[in-house]
Design an enzyme around this catalytic site. Structure first.
Site, PDB file in Angstrom:
ATOM      1  N   GLU A 182      83.009  13.960 -71.207  1.00  0.00           N
ATOM      2  CA  GLU A 182      82.543  14.334 -72.553  1.00  0.00           C
ATOM      3  C   GLU A 182      82.461  13.114 -73.474  1.00  0.00           C
ATOM      4  O   GLU A 182      83.424  12.788 -74.174  1.00  0.00           O
ATOM      5  CB  GLU A 182      83.460  15.393 -73.180  1.00  0.00           C
ATOM      6  CG  GLU A 182      82.963  15.849 -74.550  1.00  0.00           C
ATOM      7  CD  GLU A 182      83.877  16.863 -75.233  1.00  0.00           C
ATOM      8  OE1 GLU A 182      83.477  17.403 -76.271  1.00  0.00           O
ATOM      9  OE2 GLU A 182      84.991  17.101 -74.719  1.00  0.00           O
ATOM     10  N   LYS A 219      79.510  16.929 -70.630  1.00  0.00           N
ATOM     11  CA  LYS A 219      79.543  17.693 -71.880  1.00  0.00           C
ATOM     12  C   LYS A 219      79.066  16.774 -72.983  1.00  0.00           C
ATOM     13  O   LYS A 219      79.698  15.749 -73.269  1.00  0.00           O
ATOM     14  CB  LYS A 219      80.949  18.218 -72.163  1.00  0.00           C
ATOM     15  CG  LYS A 219      81.030  19.081 -73.436  1.00  0.00           C
ATOM     16  CD  LYS A 219      82.361  19.808 -73.549  1.00  0.00           C
ATOM     17  CE  LYS A 219      82.420  20.648 -74.820  1.00  0.00           C
ATOM     18  NZ  LYS A 219      83.646  21.467 -74.920  1.00  0.00           N
TER      19      LYS A 219
END
Length: 301
Positions: A182, A219
């Site tokens: 992420e 992400k």
């Protein structure tokens, strides 16, 4: 209870082939007071971390044990380490998610962010990561999540973020877990589009250096240009690309997810928006069901 090969395969198949989204229920120490405040619990109602974590666990329990929270629309849920050590209705949290709800469990493994340098915030060191990963395996967790933040389109900073993420991802893969990488870009960045371009290039380069059997998830912040991350979504080493809401309202975030083909939501605040500790069970269920349905529909495109 570490996962059998068949259970791991079932979870992988679900994440890869079924429709739905990932519920981010992993607020950590820094973000928990704000999450509780939005849920209608003021900071005056707890006086230490233990009480705070008890209250947020009650919130999470109310969400995941609700009859509308099931694997039919929710593919997975990301847990905070404190939650992994707790139970939902007498079952360990990760095992409850899969065995009772058919929701794939993930674990947040980062320890927060370093101070800003080169216009990014790298992750703090994770000194006992191997022990945490062993615990995750033992508890039946499928994958992990770790977050960095990008503020501006600084090539060195963005390269540093991606290098750190993939170094740790390989450590996670070695334990048999699937990492969610992420590298969040601040939605308020004046250089958001330029940062996205640098990030995508760095991600693709790192993905190309993975072995064929090293599969990851990404992400990312919802991009300014629709379908911007299509190359990442279609990469052979990527299982799924999921989007964080990043400060957008649920309505804004859902609209952006729907505009990005084959990208799904992984929302935290946008999922719990409108939920309150003061609501009756009937009202709580109604609001939660509407949120889940809206996010699910946005993630189907």
């Amino acid at each position: 209870m570490s996962l059998s090969d068949s259970t791991m395969a079932s979870m992988l198949k679900k994440v890869t082939t079924e429709q739905g989204f990932i519920a981010a229920l992993d607020q950590s120490g820094g973000s928990t007071p704000k999450a509780l405040a939005l849920y209608g619990i003021d900071s005056s109602e707890f006086s230490n971390d233990e009480q705070m974590y008890d209250l947020v666990h009650q919130m999470r329990t109310r969400i995941v044990t609700n009859p509308v929270f099931t694997g039919e629309r929710v593919l997975g849920a990301i847990l905070f380490e404190n939650t992994l050590d707790r139970e939902f209705l007498g079952q360990s949290a990760a095992q409850y998610l899969w065995q009772e709800k058919q929701v794939v469990p993930f674990l947040k493994v980062d320890k927060g962010l370093c101070d800003e340098k080169n216009d990014v915030q790298l992750m703090k060191d994770i000194p006992a990561l191997d022990l945490l990963l062993d615990k995750a395996v033992e508890q039946g967790v499928f994958g992990t999540k770790m977050r960095s933040v990008i503020k501006l389109a600084n090539p060195q900073g963005i390269d540093d973020v991606v290098a750190q993420q993939f170094t740790i991802a390989k450590q996670i893969l070695a334990k048999g877990l699937i990492p969610i990488i992420e590298p969040e870009i601040d939605i308020n960045s004046p250089e958001k589009a330029a940062a996205e371009s640098l990030l995508k290039s760095a991600l693709l380069k790192a993905l190309n250096n993975l072995a064929n059997n090293q599969k990851v998830m990404l992400k990312v912040t919802l991009p300014d240009t629709d379908n911007f991350y299509a190359e990442c979504i279609n990469h052979q080493n990527v299982i799924k690309v999921v989007a964080l809401s990043g400060g957008y309202t649920r309505e804004q975030a859902n609209e952006k997810v729907a505009a990005n083909h084959n990208m799904i939501a992984s929302f935290s605040r946008a999922l719990t928006q409108g939920l309150s500790a003061k609501q009756s069970d009937e009202a709580f269920t109604k609001v939660l069901n509407l949120a889940i349905e809206d996010i699910f529909n946005a993630s189907k495109t």
